[in-house]
Structure formats: structure tokens, C-alpha cells
Design a protein around this motif. Structure first.
Motif, mmCIF file in Angstrom:
data_model
loop_
_atom_site.group_PDB
_atom_site.id
_atom_site.type_symbol
_atom_site.label_atom_id
_atom_site.label_comp_id
_atom_site.label_asym_id
_atom_site.label_seq_id
_atom_site.Cartn_x
_atom_site.Cartn_y
_atom_site.Cartn_z
ATOM 1 N N PRO A 205 -10.085 -41.832 -12.582
ATOM 2 C CA PRO A 205 -9.839 -40.409 -12.024
ATOM 3 C C PRO A 205 -10.303 -39.371 -13.286
ATOM 4 N N THR A 206 -10.735 -38.278 -12.605
ATOM 5 C CA THR A 206 -11.026 -37.351 -13.735
ATOM 6 C C THR A 206 -9.851 -36.177 -13.680
ATOM 7 N N VAL A 207 -9.485 -36.082 -12.522
ATOM 8 C CA VAL A 207 -8.394 -34.776 -12.084
ATOM 9 C C VAL A 207 -6.845 -35.464 -11.670
ATOM 10 N N ALA A 208 -6.096 -35.294 -12.005
ATOM 11 C CA ALA A 208 -4.685 -35.877 -11.907
ATOM 12 C C ALA A 208 -3.724 -34.969 -11.216
ATOM 13 N N ASN B 123 -3.633 -38.700 -6.937
ATOM 14 C CA ASN B 123 -2.387 -38.091 -7.020
ATOM 15 C C ASN B 123 -1.089 -39.093 -6.814
ATOM 16 N N ILE B 124 -0.234 -38.847 -7.801
ATOM 17 C CA ILE B 124 0.930 -39.825 -8.066
ATOM 18 C C ILE B 124 2.145 -38.784 -7.918
ATOM 19 N N ALA C 290 5.811 -42.402 -15.795
ATOM 20 C CA ALA C 290 4.584 -43.386 -15.632
ATOM 21 C C ALA C 290 3.644 -42.567 -15.410
ATOM 22 N N ALA C 291 3.432 -41.653 -14.456
ATOM 23 C CA ALA C 291 2.272 -40.775 -13.993
ATOM 24 C C ALA C 291 1.771 -39.950 -15.156
ATOM 25 N N THR D 30 -8.184 -32.982 -16.736
ATOM 26 C CA THR D 30 -7.304 -32.022 -15.874
ATOM 27 C C THR D 30 -6.181 -32.454 -15.249
ATOM 28 N N VAL D 31 -4.797 -31.795 -15.443
ATOM 29 C CA VAL D 31 -3.669 -32.260 -14.951
ATOM 30 C C VAL D 31 -3.484 -31.109 -14.001
ATOM 31 N N VAL D 32 -3.106 -31.527 -12.679
ATOM 32 C CA VAL D 32 -2.490 -30.398 -11.966
ATOM 33 C C VAL D 32 -1.171 -30.664 -11.405
#
Length: 669
Positions: free
Chosen positions: A438-441, A468-469, A500-501, A513-515
């Protein structure tokens, strides 16, 4: 719901209320039961504990069914074929009509997921397994019970399951010359059923409510009354005033729970003892006491009791469809009209269907009428199954079909790629767009999960991969002190999942990137809670910043006071008025907006994105856009809603300026 006529335990071949064994006072007791149930469903404030009418029905059914079986086994005339044939002729005619009408109404008024659920309930009800069907549906996103037109048939299923097993028990014990032990067996089973149900009530209230072996004690209470009736009569005959006192005690117990309980009371458990014992006392008091003779055996009570079965069948679907069409609780006058219609249909069903068909038999083929009714009920199940397969969709309004995906959570919580990639993260939500790093979370609760469907393809189109977690009500920070909406934790599940996420995000070099996203604070935060939440957010921002991650925070989307289902249902009949003044949802999330905006001033790298920019315009927030619902319920975006807001989010992800300043509080454009 009791489906036995008090005349059923009279002579073998006739069903006349003029028979000596007929007890009109039991029909009167049935009237009290059905009135309490109907009033509770239509006007819950008038009878907050009126649902106990079902428990009264259970006692009556247990008493009458055991009288039939015990008397016939005693004289050697009991026949399983005749017994079930009479039950079929008694139960099936009205049930078939109500199921067909409910199905036809659902075909024109229900959305696809609702119609599919209805057809499953019809199939389950035809095989008297509705209680198990409802039990399997209980969950976080379960549809509200007052929006299920056949919810009430759970009790009929419990009774029929009892009717299948109880005769086998009595006949088996009689054949084994253990007839004298039958009351002992019934008492043992009743005690075990009650204790088990009471113990499981706290941990599994749905099981305690729906499972037949946990409600069996209520029917067995009536059966025990019948088995010991002769001894009870001897005791009551010692003093002429005892039956009068016993009847009034029973009435007092029943009235007490009707007004002392409410829909939030733990039930059944110990609370169910009152209506059960009350019904036992009233029946045991016999026909000679003043209350039973003058009140319960009076014409109005007997008349109401005679139509109680079809009234029970009709009233709930009518009230439910009324709520479905209106979208919320209808006005009291409208509900009163619905009750009147239910009574009219019940009387018509009793006179035109139930009474004529109850005694229909053919001389040379005595079971032909029962077989015909059984086949007819199976045909109803077949039609429902065809509808569930989508073969009736061409006959349904297109708007109800086109929004099918918007009103289903199926497949939205997780996918196989994510579970395979992250088997050790025990999250409720786990979605990964493609089988590559993944590149975006996207991290957070169910509101965060709502963005995934629309955002994932846009991220993939930019050569990215969205992860998505999250979990139900989980705040997107390390070591969260409370739930995302402000409630305290009961378990460590959310904390463990989000920790954990976020740890995966920090340690994964592919994720740039983290959203973060979460629901608004529903509960006002105390100063102590605010300080703890701020500390958790600062720690999270610091760790993500040190890991060189781009940080985006999505403010909560509007939570609207209208039912999106009702808005879509009204599309075939015109343009619905489904616009909400933007000031209300803006005010509701003020606490979250102010908190995040103030906090982000210390973190210029954090970009705030506000879904209000696209979900609300010109001072109003629409629920329907281009005949598609943007919401799946009052607080979650639908798939089309997710797609509608996704371009705004994608633009923030791929054009985010690390030095961007946060939006001011309540910025509305």
C-alpha cells in the motif's frame, strides 16, 4: 402468539363455543394479551411493558395444547396426523393471506436489501424458523426491529417448535407407561429452561429472547397448570373466596408488568415470571369467579379474543409499513387509523377465512384440506425465494433497485487481499485495493471506512494502493483514551487494532500518506478527557511526522436527521423533499472541528479536509443526488456517497502541500 382456539380442546370433530369444555374467560384473557401487544406497538407510552402479552399467549397455548394431547392420549384417540392437520387448518389460512399481502406490499415499497430480508423472513416463517432467522441477524448494523414487517412471527415459530416436540414427549412417556411422571418431567424441563434463560440473559439477550428452549418454560407453565388442574380445583373449593382472590392476584401481576416494564428492561428472565404467573393464576381461578365470569367472559373481551390470532398477524406489518413509508414514527392519529384497519382486517379474516376453513374436511380424503394448505404455504415460500433471487425485480420501481448497493454493507468491511496481507491485525475493517504494497493508509472507525469504496479506485488510478484498517468507533490515534465518539472503552479491542495499524504505517516505507478519520464527538468531553485525547493525537502526529509520513485528517461528514431509505422510497412517486439545513449537522460536529483545527495549528504538516465542501452547498445538505442516495443510514456514507466525496479526498492526497494551513472552524463553502 397463541394460535389455539379455546374450542379446540372440545370434542374431537366439532369446534363449537357452545361445548361444555369451552371457557370464554380464556378468550377474554387472550383479549388482554392482544390489546397489550397492539397498544405497545402502536402507542408504547400507554403500555410500555405491553410486549408481555406474548408471554400470556405462551401460557394459554401451553395450557390448551396439553389439554388436547393429555386427554386424547388418555383415551387412546390421539393421532399425530389429526393433531397436526387441525393445527394446519387453524394456523395456515390467515398466515398465508398475511404473508402474501406483506410480500406484495414489500414488492412496491421496500428497497432491494429490505425486500431480500423480507423474502428470507417469509421463507423462514413458512417453516416456522423466524426466531432463528432474526437471531442470526442481530449485530452492529442490523436493521431496526420496527422496520421488519414479519418480526412478530418469531413467537409463532417458538410455539410451533413446541407443538412439534411436546406431543412426542407426552406420547413417548405414555407409551412407556410413565404417564404419571409427565408432570415431573414438565416441571424439570421448565425449571431448567428458566434458569438457563435467566443466566444467559446478560451475556446473550438475543438468545434468551428467541431460542425456543429458553422460552419453553412459559409454555410448560400452562401445561403444568393443566396437569395439576384437578388438584388446584380441590384446593380452591375449600373456600369460596379463593378463586376471586386468585383471579385478582393474577390480574394484578399482569397489569403490574404492563406498566412497570419498558423496551429497555432486561427480558425475559426474572421479569417474565410476572405475566406468566399472572396468566396461570387467572386460568387456574376457573370460570366461577367474578372477574373471569363478568369481565373476561363478557362479549367485548370474548370477541376480541376470538380475532386475536389474525389481529396479531395483521397489526405489525401494517404499523411497520406505515413507519417505512413515513420514515419515522407516524402521528398518533395515523397510528390509530392503522390499528382500526388491523382490527377490521382481523375480523374479516376470522369470519371469511379462519372459521370456514377450520372444519373443512373431505369424507374420503380427510387430510386433503390440510395438505392443500400446506402446499399453498410452500408456494408462498417459493414465490418469496423467487423474489429473493431477483426474478421479481423487473416488476419493481427502478429507484428501489438502482440504490441496492447504497443500502448494503455487504463486502464493505473487509476483503481477502487485506486479510491475506495482514493476518495478524485483528481489525473489524480490513480493505486493500490491490495485491501489492500500500501507498496510502486510511485509518479509523466506520466513518473512515465509508470513504474507502470511492477513494480506492482514484488512488489506484494514480498508481497508488489504498489500505483501510480500523474498527467500530475506534479513534485513529495511538493509545486512544476513549472511543471516537466520546464513549469510554469496555475492551482493549480498538486500542489494539489502531495501535497495530498505525505501527504498520510507521514501519512501512511504501506508505507515504496516512489519512485519519473518525466520527464527531457525540458525548461532550470533560477537561480530563480532552487533555487525554489531545495527548494521544499529539503523540500520533509526532510519530507519523518522524516517520516522514504525509498526514491528512478528514473531518466528519454530515449526520442527517432524515431516513435515506424513506427518501429513496418516495422517488417513484415524485421528487422527495430530502434537503437538510446545513446549520444543524455543522453544529453537531463543532466540538470535533474546533478540537482538530486548534490542534493542527501546531502541526503545519497536517492537512484538514472537510467533506462539507461537497456534501453541503448553498446552506443545505441533500440526501439524494441524481436519484442516488449519498447515505446508507443517518450516519454512514453509501457507496455512491463515498464516490461523490472521493475526488475531494484524492485531490488532498495527491496535491497536499506539506505547509498547508488548516481550514478555519466550520468553514462552509
Amino acid at each position: 402468539m397463541d394460535d389455539l382456539s379455546t374450542a379446540d380442546y372440545g370434542k374431537t370433530k366439532t369446534f363449537s363455543v357452545n361445548e361444555p369444555s369451552y371457557r370464554p374467560d380464556i378468550d377474554g384473557l387472550r383479549a388482554i394479551a392482544i390489546i397489550s401487544v397492539v397498544v405497545f406497538h402502536a402507542f408504547p407510552d400507554l403500555a410500555p411493558g405491553g410486549f408481555v402479552g406474548v408471554d400470556i399467549f405462551f401460557v394459554i397455548s401451553g395450557y390448551l395444547i396439553s389439554k388436547i394431547i393429555m386427554n386424547q392420549t388418555a383415551n387412546g384417540s390421539f393421532s399425530f396426523l389429526n393433531f397436526y392437520g387441525r393445527r394446519i387448518r387453524r394456523i395456515f389460512p390467515a398466515l398465508i393471506i398475511v404473508l402474501l399481502v406483506t410480500l406484495a406490499a414489500g414488492n412496491t415499497a421496500l428497497l432491494k436489501p429490505e425486500f431480500d430480508q423480507l423474502t428470507k423472513h417469509i421463507v423462514a416463517s413458512t417453516f416456522f424458523a423466524q426466531n432463528f432467522s432474526l437471531l442470526a441477524e442481530a449485530g452492529y448494523f442490523d436493521r431496526a426491529s420496527d422496520m421488519k414487517p414479519l418480526l412478530h412471527l418469531w413467537s409463532l415459530s417458538v410455539e410451533e417448535q413446541f407443538y412439534i416436540l411436546f406431543p412426542i414427549l407426552v406420547v413417548s412417556l405414555s407409551a412407556a407407561r410413565l404417564r404419571v411422571c409427565i408432570p415431573v418431567f414438565m416441571l424439570a424441563f421448565a425449571i431448567a429452561s428458566y434458569i438457563w434463560g435467566h443466566q444467559i440473559l446478560k451475556s446473550s439477550p438475543e438468545e434468551a429472547f428467541y431460542l425456543p428452549y429458553l422460552r419453553a418454560w412459559e409454555l410448560l407453565a400452562g401445561a403444568l397448570l393443566m396437569a395439576t388442574e384437578a388438584r388446584i380445583k380441590q384446593i380452591l373449593s375449600l373456600h369460596c373466596w379463593l378463586p376471586h382472590i386468585l383471579a385478582m392476584i393474577g390480574l394484578g401481576m399482569i397489569l403490574h408488568v404492563i406498566y412497570a416494564l419498558n423496551s429497555t428492561s432486561p427480558f425475559p428472565g426474572r421479569a417474565a415470571l410476572w405475566p406468566v404467573l399472572g396468566a396461570v393464576c387467572v386460568i387456574a381461578a376457573g370460570t366461577g369467579n367474578v372477574f373471569n365470569k363478568r369481565v373476561l367472559a363478557s362479549r367485548p373481551f370474548v370477541w376480541t379474543g376470538l380475532i386475536s390470532y389474525p389481529l396479531y398477524l395483521w397489526h405489525w406489518p401494517i404499523l411497520t409499513y406505515l413507519r417505512i413509508v413515513v420514515g419515522n414514527t407516524p402521528p398518533s392519529t395515523t397510528r390509530l387509523i392503522a390499528v382500526a384497519i388491523s382490527i377490521g382486517l382481523a375480523y374479516a379474516t376470522y369470519q371469511a377465512v379462519e372459521r370456514p376453513l377450520r372444519n373443512v374436511t373431505f369424507r374420503h380424503y380427510p387430510s386433503a384440506s390440510s395438505c392443500t394448505l400446506a402446499i399453498s404455504l410452500c408456494c408462498v415460500a417459493a414465490v418469496a425465494a423467487i423474489g429473493n433471487a431477483g426474478l421479481l425485480d423487473r416488476f419493481r420501481p427502478p429507484a428501489l433497485i438502482n440504490n441496492t448497493e447504497n443500502f448494503s454493507f455487504d463486502g464493505r468491511f473487509e476483503n481477502g487481499i487485506c486479510r491475506k496481507t495482514y493476518p495478524d491485525i485483528k481489525s473489524r475493517f480490513c480493505n486493500l485495493a490491490e495485491e501489492r504494497p500500500p501507498t496510502v493508509a486510511l485509518i479509523g472507525d466506520s466513518h473512515a471506512m465509508s470513504f474507502y469504496d470511492g477513494l480506492a479506485p482514484l488512488v489506484s488510478a494514480r498508481d497508488g494502493n489504498l489500505l483501510n484498517i480500523g474498527g467500530f468507533s475506534c479513534m485513529p490515534v495511538f493509545d486512544a483514551p476513549i472511543h471516537s465518539h466520546g464513549y469510554p472503552f469496555r475492551t482493549t479491542e480498538c486500542v489494539d487494532v489502531i495501535n497495530a495499524a498505525l505501527a504498520e504505517v510507521v514501519g512501512n516505507p511504501h506508505i507515504s500518506t496516512v489519512v485519519l478519520a473518525g466520527r464527531r464527538f457525540v458525548n461532550p468531553l470533560s477537561d480530563e478527557q480532552s487533555a487525554a485525547v489531545e495527548k494521544a493525537f499529539r503523540a500520533t502526529f509526532n510519530r507519523l511526522r518522524l516517520a516522514n509520513k504525509r498526514i491528512i485528517y478528514i473531518l466528519d461528514f454530515p449526520e442527517l436527521p432524515l431516513d435515506p431509505h424513506a427518501c429513496v422510497r418516495s422517488l417513484p412517486w415524485g421528487t422527495p423533499n430530502c434537503l437538510v439545513d446545513a446549520s444543524q449537522p455543522l453544529t453537531l460536529r463543532n466540538a470535533q472541528v474546533d478540537f482538530i483545527t486548534k490542534l493542527a495549528r501546531s502541526y503545519p504538516v497536517v492537512k484538514i479536509v472537510d467533506p462539507f465542501e461537497v456534501l453541503c452547498r448553498n446552506g443545505s445538505c441533500p440526501i439524494i443526488v441524481a436519484d442516488k442516495s449519498l447515505y446508507i443510514d443517518d450516519s454512514h456514507l453509501s457507496r455512491d456517497g463515498s464516490a461523490f466525496v472521493a475526488p475531494l479526498l484524492a485531490d488532498a492526497i495527491f496535491h497536499s502541500d506539506r505547509n498547508a494551513q488548516p481550514l478555519p472552524p466550520n468553514d462552509f463553502r
